[in-house]
Write an enzyme that holds these catalytic residues in place. Structure first.
Site, PDB file in Angstrom:
ATOM      1  N   ASP A 164       8.155  -2.788   4.202  1.00 15.76           N
ATOM      2  CA  ASP A 164       8.092  -2.193   5.534  1.00 15.76           C
ATOM      3  C   ASP A 164       9.182  -2.849   6.386  1.00 15.76           C
ATOM      4  OD1 ASP A 164       7.509  -1.353   8.094  1.00 15.76           O
ATOM      5  OD2 ASP A 164       5.361  -1.758   7.975  1.00 15.76           O
ATOM      6  N   GLU A 166      10.496  -3.161   9.358  1.00 16.06           N
ATOM      7  CA  GLU A 166      10.402  -3.131  10.813  1.00 16.06           C
ATOM      8  C   GLU A 166      10.418  -4.560  11.340  1.00 16.06           C
ATOM      9  OE1 GLU A 166       7.558   0.068  12.368  1.00 16.06           O
ATOM     10  OE2 GLU A 166       6.628  -0.596  10.485  1.00 16.06           O
TER      11      GLU A 166
END
Length: 305
Positions: A164, A166
């Site tokens: 992920d 982010e």
């Protein structure tokens, strides 16, 4: 309106946080053999759990009223972090106290799910420190981090890793900006280290758009890729068959039941093989879950506390 990305409630890992104790020479935790789940036909259902607030065991509390199969096939521990060690100038894998608690208590927090036939995957997320999957400066540095990931999977008896990209905040602490080779080197090394485990992609951030370099495309090395925007339909832009993609994404309790049902209906009608859910908590969410299980599997969901 769909929810952009996630409404995160996380413990930020900063300078005073202890780096995860990867004493990786330790003996790997091994669990009892999985009990085959009751037969279920239809897409693979995925549940992310925010372990800062909720128990992984919630994933195993939902079965199909017709046939008794597990509602969820993959449970994702959300989330470990990729941190930056300023002394060594290197990325390092970090677990906050809640993630560490789940891993350290794998016998009671992970193995019960696996014994039901549910795969348990560890998500890894940026942490505002400049380290990310897309800015390893060399193949060696990417391979070193890949080994931290695969050693963690082995040590705690997990079923795979979820990426992920982010909150990395590339450039912090003097780190580099995303480059073309980093994620390709990382995924290639991780797949070599764990050929039979799950590698999944939360399809967001610089890494997600950098899956090809030097004639090597790592798309096929992923087991799954999914849409990161809850309440919406978006086909991940990666060269995987429909059976491994989730264009649908819902936040349980945050996406309306009608939208969840509509996205599930479209998943089936368009032939996609995965349905992504986020933020399963400890409440009885059988009404929210049934909204999509009726469309995916032709059955209501049953909640067993």
């Amino acid at each position: 309106m769909f929810t952009p990305v996630r409404s995160r409630v996380r413990t930020v890992a900063l300078a005073l946080s202890a780096i995860a104790g990867l004493a990786l020479g330790a003996t790997a935790t091994t669990g009892a053999a999985a009990v085959p789940a009751a037969a279920k036909q239809g897409p693979t259902s995925v549940a992310y759990v925010e372990v800062n607030n909720n128990s992984m065991l919630n994933v195993g509390k939902y079965t199909l009223a017709n046939g008794g199969g597990n509602v969820f096939d993959v449970a994702v521990i959300f989330a470990a972090n990729i941190n930056y060690d300023t002394g060594r100038k290197a990325a390092t894998l970090y677990f906050n106290e809640n993630v560490q608690r789940v891993l350290a208590n794998a016998a009671t927090q992970i193995r019960p799910l696996q014994q039901k036939g549910i795969k348990v995957v560890l998500s890894v997320l940026g942490n505002h420190q400049g380290a990310g999957f897309a800015n390893f400066p060399s193949q060696q540095s990417a391979s070193t981090f890949a080994k931290q990931l695969s050693d963690t999977v082995t040590k705690y008896g997990l079923d795979g890793i979820d990426f992920d990209d982010e909150y990395a905040e590339y450039g912090n602490n003097g780190t580099g900006q995303p480059n073309a080779s980093s994620f390709v080197y990382l995924v290639s090394a991780l797949r070599t280290n764990m050929p039979d485990k799950i590698i999944s992609l939360y399809n967001i951030g610089p890494a997600a758009s950098r899956v090809s370099y030097g004639g090597v495309d790592v798309s096929s090395k992923f087991n799954y890729a999914w849409n990161p925007y809850y309440g919406s339909w978006q086909v991940p832009d990666i060269a995987l068959p429909k059976s491994k993609l989730s264009p649908a994404a819902v936040e349980i309790g945050g996406t309306s039941q009608s939208t969840a049902a509509s996205l599930a209906r479209r998943t089936v009608s368009e032939g996609y093989g995965v349905y992504l859910t986020y933020n399963l908590d400890g409440a009885n969410r059988s009404a929210d879950v049934s909204a999509f299980t009726r469309e995916l599997y032709g059955s209501d969901a049953r909640y067993t506390p």
